[in-house]
Design a protein around this motif. Sequence first.
Motif, PDB file in Angstrom:
ATOM      1  N   SER A   1       0.078  -2.687   1.853  1.00 50.63           N
ATOM      2  CA  SER A   1      -1.070  -3.594   2.046  1.00 50.63           C
ATOM      3  C   SER A   1      -0.687  -4.768   2.930  1.00 50.63           C
ATOM      4  CB  SER A   1      -1.549  -4.139   0.696  1.00 50.63           C
ATOM      5  OG  SER A   1      -1.947  -3.093  -0.129  1.00 50.63           O
ATOM      6  N   ILE A   2       0.457  -5.374   2.603  1.00 48.28           N
ATOM      7  CA  ILE A   2       0.885  -6.534   3.389  1.00 48.28           C
ATOM      8  C   ILE A   2       1.200  -6.109   4.820  1.00 48.28           C
ATOM      9  CG2 ILE A   2       2.694  -8.286   3.620  1.00 48.28           C
ATOM     10  CD1 ILE A   2       2.788  -8.395   0.552  1.00 48.28           C
TER      11      ILE A   2
ATOM     12  N   VAL B   1      -2.098  -5.305   6.694  1.00 46.30           N
ATOM     13  CA  VAL B   1      -2.816  -6.532   7.032  1.00 46.30           C
ATOM     14  C   VAL B   1      -2.066  -7.279   8.143  1.00 46.30           C
ATOM     15  CG1 VAL B   1      -3.351  -8.815   6.118  1.00 46.30           C
ATOM     16  CG2 VAL B   1      -4.005  -6.791   4.837  1.00 46.30           C
TER      17      VAL B   1
ATOM     18  N   TYR C   1      -6.846 -12.642   6.448  1.00 46.12           N
ATOM     19  CA  TYR C   1      -5.814 -11.625   6.232  1.00 46.12           C
ATOM     20  C   TYR C   1      -5.140 -11.835   4.890  1.00 46.12           C
ATOM     21  CZ  TYR C   1      -6.168 -10.312  11.136  1.00 46.12           C
ATOM     22  OH  TYR C   1      -6.617  -9.880  12.334  1.00 46.12           O
TER      23      TYR C   1
ATOM     24  N   ASP D   1     -14.281 -14.323  23.206  1.00 47.48           N
ATOM     25  CA  ASP D   1     -12.940 -13.997  22.736  1.00 47.48           C
ATOM     26  C   ASP D   1     -12.241 -15.296  22.371  1.00 47.48           C
ATOM     27  OD1 ASP D   1     -10.898 -12.344  22.081  1.00 47.48           O
ATOM     28  OD2 ASP D   1     -11.095 -11.158  23.932  1.00 47.48           O
ATOM     29  N   PHE D   2     -11.128 -15.147  21.710  1.00 46.74           N
ATOM     30  CA  PHE D   2     -10.389 -16.364  21.361  1.00 46.74           C
ATOM     31  C   PHE D   2      -9.877 -17.024  22.637  1.00 46.74           C
ATOM     32  CE2 PHE D   2     -11.127 -15.237  17.311  1.00 46.74           C
ATOM     33  CZ  PHE D   2     -10.263 -15.667  16.319  1.00 46.74           C
ATOM     34  N   ASP D   3     -10.075 -18.339  22.733  1.00 46.10           N
ATOM     35  CA  ASP D   3      -9.571 -19.048  23.902  1.00 46.10           C
ATOM     36  C   ASP D   3      -8.079 -19.301  23.769  1.00 46.10           C
ATOM     37  OD1 ASP D   3     -11.980 -19.226  25.269  1.00 46.10           O
ATOM     38  OD2 ASP D   3     -12.627 -20.859  23.973  1.00 46.10           O
TER      39      ASP D   3
ATOM     40  N   VAL E   1      -2.482  -5.287  11.500  1.00 43.14           N
ATOM     41  CA  VAL E   1      -3.828  -5.496  12.057  1.00 43.14           C
ATOM     42  C   VAL E   1      -3.925  -6.915  12.618  1.00 43.14           C
ATOM     43  CG1 VAL E   1      -6.279  -5.686  11.471  1.00 43.14           C
ATOM     44  CG2 VAL E   1      -4.937  -3.784  10.586  1.00 43.14           C
ATOM     45  N   GLY E   2      -3.372  -7.863  11.859  1.00 43.70           N
ATOM     46  CA  GLY E   2      -3.419  -9.256  12.295  1.00 43.70           C
ATOM     47  C   GLY E   2      -2.673  -9.464  13.593  1.00 43.70           C
TER      48      GLY E   2
ATOM     49  N   PHE F   1       4.652  -0.638  -5.786  1.00 40.27           N
ATOM     50  CA  PHE F   1       5.328  -1.554  -4.868  1.00 40.27           C
ATOM     51  C   PHE F   1       5.158  -1.083  -3.421  1.00 40.27           C
ATOM     52  CE2 PHE F   1       7.184  -2.382  -8.984  1.00 40.27           C
ATOM     53  CZ  PHE F   1       7.115  -3.760  -9.026  1.00 40.27           C
TER      54      PHE F   1
ATOM     55  N   SER G   1      -4.487  -7.780  16.479  1.00 41.48           N
ATOM     56  CA  SER G   1      -5.681  -8.530  16.892  1.00 41.48           C
ATOM     57  C   SER G   1      -5.294  -9.797  17.641  1.00 41.48           C
ATOM     58  CB  SER G   1      -6.508  -8.926  15.674  1.00 41.48           C
ATOM     59  OG  SER G   1      -6.752  -7.814  14.888  1.00 41.48           O
ATOM     60  N   LEU G   2      -4.299 -10.490  17.111  1.00 39.29           N
ATOM     61  CA  LEU G   2      -3.916 -11.750  17.755  1.00 39.29           C
ATOM     62  C   LEU G   2      -3.328 -11.496  19.142  1.00 39.29           C
ATOM     63  CD1 LEU G   2      -2.445 -13.693  14.692  1.00 39.29           C
ATOM     64  CD2 LEU G   2      -4.586 -14.117  15.881  1.00 39.29           C
TER      65      LEU G   2
ATOM     66  N   SER H   1      -6.364 -12.099  26.394  1.00 39.45           N
ATOM     67  CA  SER H   1      -7.579 -12.577  27.055  1.00 39.45           C
ATOM     68  C   SER H   1      -7.719 -14.092  26.959  1.00 39.45           C
ATOM     69  CB  SER H   1      -8.812 -11.908  26.429  1.00 39.45           C
ATOM     70  OG  SER H   1      -8.846 -12.220  25.063  1.00 39.45           O
ATOM     71  N   ALA H   2      -6.766 -14.714  26.248  1.00 40.03           N
ATOM     72  CA  ALA H   2      -6.883 -16.157  26.072  1.00 40.03           C
ATOM     73  C   ALA H   2      -6.511 -16.903  27.346  1.00 40.03           C
ATOM     74  CB  ALA H   2      -5.980 -16.592  24.941  1.00 40.03           C
TER      75      ALA H   2
ATOM     76  N   LEU I   1      -4.606 -19.060  20.790  1.00 41.06           N
ATOM     77  CA  LEU I   1      -4.138 -18.732  19.445  1.00 41.06           C
ATOM     78  C   LEU I   1      -3.979 -19.992  18.602  1.00 41.06           C
ATOM     79  CD1 LEU I   1      -1.518 -15.907  20.018  1.00 41.06           C
ATOM     80  CD2 LEU I   1      -3.913 -15.740  19.430  1.00 41.06           C
TER      81      LEU I   1
ATOM     82  N   TRP J   1       2.445   0.378  -2.427  1.00 35.27           N
ATOM     83  CA  TRP J   1       1.073  -0.063  -2.124  1.00 35.27           C
ATOM     84  C   TRP J   1       1.065  -1.538  -1.699  1.00 35.27           C
ATOM     85  CZ3 TRP J   1      -3.994   1.321  -1.560  1.00 35.27           C
ATOM     86  CH2 TRP J   1      -4.949   0.327  -1.739  1.00 35.27           C
ATOM     87  N   VAL J   2       1.822  -2.348  -2.436  1.00 34.98           N
ATOM     88  CA  VAL J   2       1.890  -3.781  -2.107  1.00 34.98           C
ATOM     89  C   VAL J   2       2.472  -3.966  -0.710  1.00 34.98           C
ATOM     90  CG1 VAL J   2       3.045  -5.952  -2.684  1.00 34.98           C
ATOM     91  CG2 VAL J   2       2.044  -4.560  -4.495  1.00 34.98           C
TER      92      VAL J   2
ATOM     93  N   ARG K   1      -4.048  -8.992  21.075  1.00 31.96           N
ATOM     94  CA  ARG K   1      -5.174  -8.608  21.944  1.00 31.96           C
ATOM     95  C   ARG K   1      -5.923  -9.856  22.396  1.00 31.96           C
ATOM     96  NH1 ARG K   1     -10.400  -7.302  21.310  1.00 31.96           N
ATOM     97  NH2 ARG K   1     -10.314  -7.686  19.063  1.00 31.96           N
ATOM     98  N   MET K   2      -6.097 -10.765  21.452  1.00 35.69           N
ATOM     99  CA  MET K   2      -6.794 -12.004  21.795  1.00 35.69           C
ATOM    100  C   MET K   2      -5.976 -12.850  22.761  1.00 35.69           C
ATOM    101  SD  MET K   2      -7.917 -13.036  18.045  1.00 35.69           S
ATOM    102  CE  MET K   2      -8.722 -11.840  17.035  1.00 35.69           C
ATOM    103  N   ARG K   3      -4.666 -12.818  22.554  1.00 40.27           N
ATOM    104  CA  ARG K   3      -3.820 -13.655  23.396  1.00 40.27           C
ATOM    105  C   ARG K   3      -3.893 -13.206  24.851  1.00 40.27           C
ATOM    106  NH1 ARG K   3       2.617 -14.546  22.736  1.00 40.27           N
ATOM    107  NH2 ARG K   3       2.762 -16.349  24.102  1.00 40.27           N
TER     108      ARG K   3
END
Lengths: 184, 678
Positions: free
Chosen positions: A130-131, A134, B358, B342-344, A137-138, A124, A141-142, A148-149, B346, A126-127, A144-146
């Motif tokens: 894992s979640i 993930v 994911y 890059d993403f424009d 990381v998600g 459990f 990443s989002l 530069s968005a 979200l 591990w579960v 980081r992207m935001r």
Amino acid sequence: MHSVRHPVFAIGRAVTAGLVGAIALVPAFVLAGALVIADESRDAGAQDLEAQALQIETQLLCPQCTNKRLDVCELAICDDMRKLIRERLAAGDAPGDIILFFSNRYGDRVLADLPKSGFNLVLFGWVGGSIALVALVGVFSLLRMRRSAQPVASGFEEGADQWLDEQIDAPEDRPPDRPSRGAR
Amino acid sequence: MNVLATLGAASLLTALATAVFAAGASVYGLRAGNVGLLRAGRRAVVVVALFTTLATVVLATALLRDDFSLAYVASVSSTDMLPHMKWAALYSSQTGSMLFWTWTMSLFLAAFTVLTLPRMPWGAAHATAASGVVLTVFLVALVFISSPFEASEFARPDGVGLNPLLVDKGMLVHPPALLTGLTSTAVPFVLSAAALLSGRIDGAWLRAVRHWALLSWLVLSAGNILGGWWAYTVLGWGGYWGWDPVENSALLPLLPLTAFLHSSMVQERRGMLKSWNFALIFATFALAVFGTFNVRSGLVASVHSFAQSMVGPYFLVVLAATLAGSVALLAWRSPRMKAEHDFDSLVSRETVLFLNNYVLTAIALIVLGGTLFPVFSELLRDARITVGPPFYNDIVGPLLIVLVALVGVGTSLPWRQAATETVVRRARMPLLVTAAATLALWLAGVRDGFAVAAVAASLFTAYVTLREFALGARGARRARAAQAREGAIGGSFAWLAAFGGLFDRDRRRYGGYLVHLGLVVMAVAVAGSNIYQTHVRVTVPPGGSFELGRYRVDYEGLERRAGTSNGIADETVARLQVRQGDSTVADLTPGRRNFLNFPGQPMAIVAVDTGWREDVYIFVQGWDDQGVAEFQAFINPLLLWLWVGAVVYTAGGLIAFAPVRAPARAPRELPAAPARQV
């Protein structure tokens, strides 16, 4: 310059949307009918001892097979276990006690539902890990992207999918370079 | 001397030598700039396929001729088996399935060498070398560790015969599809290794790998679906997916492969997720190898059976080498894999594809953990435990619902970015319809939270997907009408023709949407059949009857039949009549089958009456001398729709895979985002 929308287009759109909606609703009602009937029939037999025994069987696994439920296993040992379940139920044992009895006799491998205790917590963990990994990381990443968005201008229509919005919302006579409603 | 055994073994040995040559000639030819060697290496991959084909033909011949001097033939076949089951015996046990695995893999790699390599101006030598190495690895196992051409140690005049569990026509389709799906992942792996080795990490790799990955996904999906169908109709436990370690091993490679097919679109359009896409392909192949290792090593049954053969330790080393090599390649080339954009925003389709990746990754990690945990438990505590269906249903089930919902959200969002009003406009109707339908379900009495959530997510996605088809067809009709008005063409364009035309216009897109529709239908069927299954166990004398939901089942008596072929000694079936009110719904004959050489292993004969609303599923647990029989009977709601969804899913995959008639357009690079409007 704004073009005038003829009411007939609005009717057409409503009819299309309604048709698509109706098609999508069909499985819902099929499901509803089937499930309600299934639910009723399940409840009808849920009271007797046999149903109780069956319920216990589904929570136990064959001690010799891999992942085979006790209620559907054909080995002799499972026959014996099923008989014992009925005897113990008739003698007044609680379902939990019966499951515990088999767990003590054959080990945790006969439990269909893995106990959330002891060494099993590693799985459990591990579960959860894992979640969480993930998700972390998600989110990272989002975010980081935001950073530069670019902010989206009101009324901006992306070229590749513009046809979809035109089909959803626009009448036939709308000029292609006409701004969307949001920009007006 | 056995001619067939010698010919088979010699074929495998020659194939091994040729595979080593393919790898060596490519590496040396590349270093020395020797074009002749490079060509020879490429041809050697095709020659390997010829020799493994010869070995397979030899084993098939030995099976058909009942050559029981071969240990493998004697252990899986018998004189009374029909020819098609003898063919199925070829891949029914460890060494035969290893040969089948290597044979199909060599065919895929040969096809790749003939069809794709000549069109690749980059990395062809690296791809040939990688093909040679992969083939060598599997041929070494076949030649030195587990050969199907070993002689029998003692005579078995009639052969043992096929394991009773496998005596079914499903053996002709399910294992080949699954094994072929697993082996086909070698091509994307080889292509990806070649791209990284040659340093060509660009659109060319993606264009080459995408088609092969789609083929793998298609065959692997079909293999898994057929596995579910087989389990349902043959194994006799009332379900189609039991989260068994073998099933999990087949499912695992499909998860990163599905993720790749989605994230590759992001790389294609936006030049992003490059290293992630490589990682997904490597993970797919590593999990395919893991599946082989897990099943063939005996690890599934027990850690203790793992060490009984060298196959397990060998594939453990292969798996470790695959993982280490993949990580090393990725680390080496990571500086070259910077994102081009890059993403424009979200709020865009690529973000949802990211989220979809994911969720698929999380599911893969959880299934992998659940599959391996009993092994670790046994290793570390010497206690064998079972990670049963409740674990997966409770944890993976909700994630699958999220996945289905994400499919709908992704389809409704545009690429790059979307203004709020665009999002609202696109989501308004689907959400309203979903809310209305969910409310209707609730009022109709469906109160299980999981069922309601699954249906709501499915409806939303179904609506969005159907809208894409409807609006696409409407757009095509309008364009046609406009052309007709201008006199360019004549005649009208019917809705059906417009719908069909969509698949010509963009097969990947609309084939993919069809896959999503199939997925949605399957999701509803899975929810319905799992949550609302009715199950009774009854003991009934001949002439008696029992209630099964709204049905009454009349039991007339037992009937015994003599076996005729395939090692079947005899069959005993119960004659049942399923009635609803005064009308007969179906005549069913569930029973049991005994086998000559496996006296202690009778097999259930499952009887199923399939209807659009539900299946009546019955098997016999046993009976006494008076014919008093014990039945297990199930009502499985919506089960037919699982197979309907599966057909739609597979058809969508086929359409997406089918080659386009018109010359392919160059991959579209979207223009940069426009300046912010003020």
